[in-house]
Design an enzyme around this catalytic site. Structure first.
Site, PDB file in Angstrom:
ATOM      1  N   HIS A  70      11.004  -9.269  -3.352  1.00  0.00           N
ATOM      2  CA  HIS A  70      11.265  -8.417  -2.186  1.00  0.00           C
ATOM      3  C   HIS A  70      11.672  -9.203  -0.944  1.00  0.00           C
ATOM      4  CE1 HIS A  70      10.156  -4.583   0.251  1.00  0.00           C
ATOM      5  NE2 HIS A  70      11.372  -4.503  -0.273  1.00  0.00           N
TER       6      HIS A  70
ATOM      7  N   HIS B 157       0.310  -0.472  -5.509  1.00  0.00           N
ATOM      8  CA  HIS B 157       1.436   0.272  -4.921  1.00  0.00           C
ATOM      9  C   HIS B 157       1.823   1.439  -5.820  1.00  0.00           C
ATOM     10  CE1 HIS B 157       5.380   0.969  -3.113  1.00  0.00           C
ATOM     11  NE2 HIS B 157       5.196  -0.012  -2.245  1.00  0.00           N
TER      12      HIS B 157
ATOM     13  N   ASP C 100      -0.814  -7.833   0.866  1.00  0.00           N
ATOM     14  CA  ASP C 100       0.344  -8.030   1.745  1.00  0.00           C
ATOM     15  C   ASP C 100       0.274  -7.203   3.017  1.00  0.00           C
ATOM     16  OD1 ASP C 100       0.736  -5.610   0.462  1.00  0.00           O
ATOM     17  OD2 ASP C 100       2.842  -5.945   0.002  1.00  0.00           O
ATOM     18  N   ASN C 101      -0.541  -6.169   3.050  1.00  0.00           N
ATOM     19  CA  ASN C 101      -0.732  -5.347   4.251  1.00  0.00           C
ATOM     20  C   ASN C 101      -1.915  -4.423   3.997  1.00  0.00           C
ATOM     21  OD1 ASN C 101       2.271  -4.194   2.997  1.00  0.00           O
ATOM     22  ND2 ASN C 101       0.500  -2.841   2.877  1.00  0.00           N
TER      23      ASN C 101
ATOM     24  N   ASP D  75      -0.589  -5.538  -3.799  1.00  0.00           N
ATOM     25  CA  ASP D  75       0.409  -4.805  -3.024  1.00  0.00           C
ATOM     26  C   ASP D  75      -0.216  -3.528  -2.462  1.00  0.00           C
ATOM     27  OD1 ASP D  75       2.764  -3.900  -1.950  1.00  0.00           O
ATOM     28  OD2 ASP D  75       3.938  -4.137  -3.773  1.00  0.00           O
TER      29      ASP D  75
ATOM     30  N   LYS E  80      -1.320   1.448   6.086  1.00  0.00           N
ATOM     31  CA  LYS E  80      -0.049   0.743   6.011  1.00  0.00           C
ATOM     32  C   LYS E  80       0.967   1.364   6.971  1.00  0.00           C
ATOM     33  CE  LYS E  80       3.742  -0.043   2.727  1.00  0.00           C
ATOM     34  NZ  LYS E  80       4.204   0.130   1.343  1.00  0.00           N
TER      35      LYS E  80
ATOM     36  N   CYS F 190       5.426  -4.691   3.663  1.00  0.00           N
ATOM     37  CA  CYS F 190       5.487  -5.706   2.623  1.00  0.00           C
ATOM     38  C   CYS F 190       6.386  -6.910   2.895  1.00  0.00           C
ATOM     39  CB  CYS F 190       5.929  -5.018   1.339  1.00  0.00           C
ATOM     40  SG  CYS F 190       6.361  -6.132   0.018  1.00  0.00           S
TER      41      CYS F 190
END
Length: 468
Positions: free
Chosen positions: A130, A212, A281-282, A34, A297, A74
């Site tokens: 999420h 994260h 995810d990013n 993440d 991000k 995300c």
């Protein structure tokens, strides 16, 4: 003569065993970090973070050098990952945050786990969901047999809260003591052991919360930071917190748990025919290393969407290689379905492509393709076609050659006006097939019927060409 005959029998038996291994559907372990930046792994060049276990996946397989996330945030990327389609085809994929909005992954929408289940897979999600709140939107309604993890965008590593408790087992809230990265890794090891003697292949999604925020390390210092946040009712993002050292410890603890899970595959004789994927995810946040790119991000600069992406499958993919194939998160659905012998739903054709041919054929030439992004309404737009990238940030537009100029510093728009217009026009044409960009009221400009028709077929509606 007798010795030769025995040798022939053994050779035949060995060949039959090898063929049986090839004929058997592969297990799949899909690991997602993440907010991990492109260069946050030692295999991608980080100077101080050591990630030997994640790097070992690359040593046994293929490391992508031009992999992209479907979004700079995300839930949008996770929407594309699980559906194999551009996230802009669903309201869920248009904007963040999700909190306070009745939006999520429609249970009737085909997903990677639901399509794998149709060809005999057991499916488990461990970690971050999420994609909508309980009970309307839920992993168990979208193809997973089991779920252990959390539903929101972030979670305290120790209290497992984000404005309230958010740790679940299937559809029941649970309490567990421990550092969240360790809980997720331990659960993955346990799941692999349970699947060991199952005749069906498995698909385990291991979606870590790390790295994260909140910036909480394993051990006593992390516990103190968790208590500080809770006592002072501070938001988990806590912008006065965190250091490069904190970030290093969070990433390296995730790498340690990846090692535990990979060892479980090895110990249970599952490693040879298990596809292992590791990605993010990013792009990375403020402590991430995104070199040689700029941006983080939430930005469509390369640093906000370029991600590490690694795959191994020892029985089918030659290891120790890199690939310059441009890839997106949504490519994994058609790739894994092809590997598993599954098929996509014709009512929801994937926008992604199967990467499998280029992975099993070491000499394959990368396929040139066109890929597109939007973010925050019409504030950011991007297209990558060949080596060139169209980028719009607010009222500023650019044309970059992101192979020759990965930092995106030389704006070639005036030098190559025809190239710029071509990319811009292709972005406009692509955007007509997506849901409209969210307007100031937060509405989408669709009737319920139009929305349902658009989501089901992927065809543009009369209002889908809202470009501003």
């Amino acid at each position: 003569m007798k010795s030769a005959a025995v040798g022939a029998v053994l050779a035949t038996a060995g060949g039959q065993q090898a063929q049986a291994s090839l004929d058997k559907k592969p297990n799949i372990l899909f690991i997602v970090a993440d907010d991990l930046g492109y260069a946050d792994l030692s295999s991608y060049g980080h100077r101080s973070i050591r990630t030997p276990h994640i790097d070992s996946i690359a040593q046994k397989g293929v490391r992508f050098l031009q992999a992209y996330a479907n979004s700079a945030v995300c839930s949008a990327t996770r929407t594309a990952l699980i559906t194999g389609r551009y996230q802009y085809r669903l309201p869920l994929g248009l904007e963040e945050p999700l909190a306070g909005r009745d939006v999520g992954l429609p249970p009737e929408h085909p997903t990677l786990p639901s399509l794998l289940k149709k060809v005999g897979y057991k499916t488990t999600l461990i970690g971050k969901w999420h994609l909508g709140a309980f009970p309307k939107y839920w992993p168990l309604k979208s193809g997973y047999d089991h779920f252990f993890g959390f539903t929101g965008g972030a979670l305290d590593y120790y209290s497992h809260e984000a404005g309230g408790p958010d740790l679940w087992e299937d559809d029941v809230e649970v309490e567990r003591a421990g550092y969240l990265t360790d809980l997720l890794g331990d659960q993955a090891v346990k799941t692999i052991k349970e699947y060991k003697n199952c005749e069906s292949p498995f698909f385990v999604s291991l979606h870590f919360n790390a790295p994260h925020w909140p910036w909480e390390v394993p051990g006593e210092e992390g516990k103190k930071e968790s208590a500080r946040l809770k006592a002072n009712r501070l938001g988990l993002a806590s912008f006065d917190a965190g250091t490069q050292e904190t970030y290093r410890e969070i990433v390296e603890r995730m790498d340690y748990q990846v090692g535990q899970v990979l060892q479980a595959l090895q110990d249970n004789n599952l490693a040879e025919n298990t596809i292992v994927i590791f990605t993010s995810d990013n792009g990375g946040e403020r402590f991430s290393d995104t070199w040689p790119f700029s941006g983080k991000k939430s930005e469509l600069l390369e640093g906000g969407i370029r991600i590490p992406s690694i795959i191994s499958w020892p029985s089918r993919i030659a290891g120790g290689r890199t690939s310059n194939q441009v890839s997106l998160s949504m490519d994994w659905l058609p790739t894994l379905l092809e590997a598993a012998g599954g098929i996509t739903d014709p009512s929801y054709p994937p926008d992604g492509i199967s990467l499998l041919p280029g992975l099993v054929n070491a000499g394959a030439v990368p396929i040139e393709r066109s890929v597109f992004w939007r973010y925050k309404g019409n504030k950011q737009r991007a297209a990558r076609i060949g080596d060139y990238k169209y980028l719009k940030i607010l009222d500023n537009t650019y044309l970059f050659n992101v192979v020759d100029d990965p930092l995106e510093r030389a704006n070639l728009q005036s030098r190559y006006p025809d190239k710029f217009k071509s990319l811009f026009d292709q972005w406009i044409a692509w955007n007509r097939g997506m849901l409209p960009e969210v307007d100031a009221s937060g509405t989408y400009g669709f009737s319920a019927r139009q929305l349902a028709d658009h989501i089901g077929t992927g065809n543009p509606t009369t209002k889908a060409d809202n470009l501003d």
